[in-house]
Scaffold this motif. Sequence first.
Motif, PDB file in Angstrom:
ATOM      1  N   HIS A   1       0.648  -1.211  -0.194  1.00 11.24           N
ATOM      2  CA  HIS A   1      -0.112   0.046  -0.014  1.00 11.24           C
ATOM      3  C   HIS A   1       0.778   1.174   0.180  1.00 11.24           C
ATOM      4  N   VAL A   2       0.352   2.503  -0.040  1.00 13.14           N
ATOM      5  CA  VAL A   2       0.967   3.499  -0.230  1.00 13.14           C
ATOM      6  C   VAL A   2       1.017   4.048   1.462  1.00 13.14           C
TER       7      VAL A   2
ATOM      8  N   VAL B   1      -5.022   8.753   6.765  1.00 13.74           N
ATOM      9  CA  VAL B   1      -6.217   8.765   5.953  1.00 13.74           C
ATOM     10  C   VAL B   1      -6.594   7.426   5.368  1.00 13.74           C
ATOM     11  N   GLY B   2      -7.313   6.399   5.718  1.00 19.72           N
ATOM     12  CA  GLY B   2      -7.581   5.220   5.224  1.00 19.72           C
ATOM     13  C   GLY B   2      -6.066   4.492   5.612  1.00 19.72           C
ATOM     14  N   GLN B   3      -5.558   3.823   4.628  1.00 18.76           N
ATOM     15  CA  GLN B   3      -4.441   2.799   4.877  1.00 18.76           C
ATOM     16  C   GLN B   3      -3.084   3.959   4.865  1.00 18.76           C
ATOM     17  N   THR B   4      -3.128   5.210   4.428  1.00 21.88           N
ATOM     18  CA  THR B   4      -1.887   6.208   4.123  1.00 21.88           C
ATOM     19  C   THR B   4      -1.829   7.232   5.111  1.00 21.88           C
TER      20      THR B   4
ATOM     21  N   ILE C   1      -0.494  11.088   5.780  1.00 24.17           N
ATOM     22  CA  ILE C   1      -0.057  12.277   5.332  1.00 24.17           C
ATOM     23  C   ILE C   1       1.186  12.811   6.171  1.00 24.17           C
TER      24      ILE C   1
ATOM     25  N   THR D   1     -11.983   9.453   3.337  1.00 24.61           N
ATOM     26  CA  THR D   1     -11.957   8.384   3.673  1.00 24.61           C
ATOM     27  C   THR D   1     -10.598   7.493   3.414  1.00 24.61           C
TER      28      THR D   1
ATOM     29  N   VAL E   1      -2.604  -0.082  -5.544  1.00 25.46           N
ATOM     30  CA  VAL E   1      -1.533  -0.272  -4.603  1.00 25.46           C
ATOM     31  C   VAL E   1      -2.527  -0.248  -3.296  1.00 25.46           C
TER      32      VAL E   1
ATOM     33  N   GLN F   1      -5.464   0.657  -1.173  1.00 25.90           N
ATOM     34  CA  GLN F   1      -6.643   1.410  -1.425  1.00 25.90           C
ATOM     35  C   GLN F   1      -6.537   2.440  -2.376  1.00 25.90           C
TER      36      GLN F   1
END
Lengths: 134, 134
Positions: free
Chosen positions: A5-6, A49-52, A54, B4, B49, B51
């Motif tokens: 993921h990012v 923010v979700g999986q990521t 900032i 989200t 990648v 989400q």
Amino acid sequence: MNPTHVEHIGIAVKNLDEAIQLYENIFGLKCYQVEEVPDQKVKTAFFMVGQTKIELLESTSADGPIGKFIEKKGEGIHHIAFAVNGLAARLPYLEKQGIQLIDKQPRKGAEGLNIAFLHPKSTFGVLTELCEKP
Amino acid sequence: MNPTHVEHIGIAVKNLDEAIQLYENIFGLKCYQVEEVPDQKVKTAFFMVGQTKIELLESTSADGPIGKFIEKKGEGIHHIAFAVNGLAARLPYLEKQGIQLIDKQPRKGAEGLNIAFLHPKSTFGVLTELCEKP
């Protein structure tokens, strides 16, 4: 390298407190951590923010990488970080494929992650970070 | 606006085919769609990648937004897009908070999403897109 993921998006800002206000008060995100990374000459603020994440980055020194980036390009998106598994073993593979490594071996980054940067010259202008939980 | 997740990250490249090679053959991601968006004068390639999508953008015209961006700043990360709910209602709120809107109302973007851009002048240099599934 098959990223899962990012992991985060790094954003260079001149004033961390002002940028935090935007992401908290207007975008409705919660800053869950502020951390100084002396090695990188930055102070960072994180939002999920979700999986990521900032990651806002303010330079603590004009000659640090973020200070130089802002001088050259202005404030804005600085890098993308992908989460990967088996980071140490992937770096020699990437180098063999012609990717220019900034870090030939993983080192410690913010939040205790093992990280390595790929040079934007070999990734179409994108400063790309790879991260792995220790 | 309570996003989200990071819907996608837009990356400006000069040559879409060469950049796809990097993301597929070296990064191990799968390009699942190539789409032209005449309205934006771009050809895009998408990779998933976790989400988040990586959206590579090649300009189909030197006077399009991506062509101008590359001329000014070079190849690299162009924008971040957040997934939000209730996009149309959020735009007047953002404007009231002092955010400069590029799109005062949602319009159609790639993949059929409803989208709106916020001007980087009011978001610390980050061209920010908001997206919603119709």
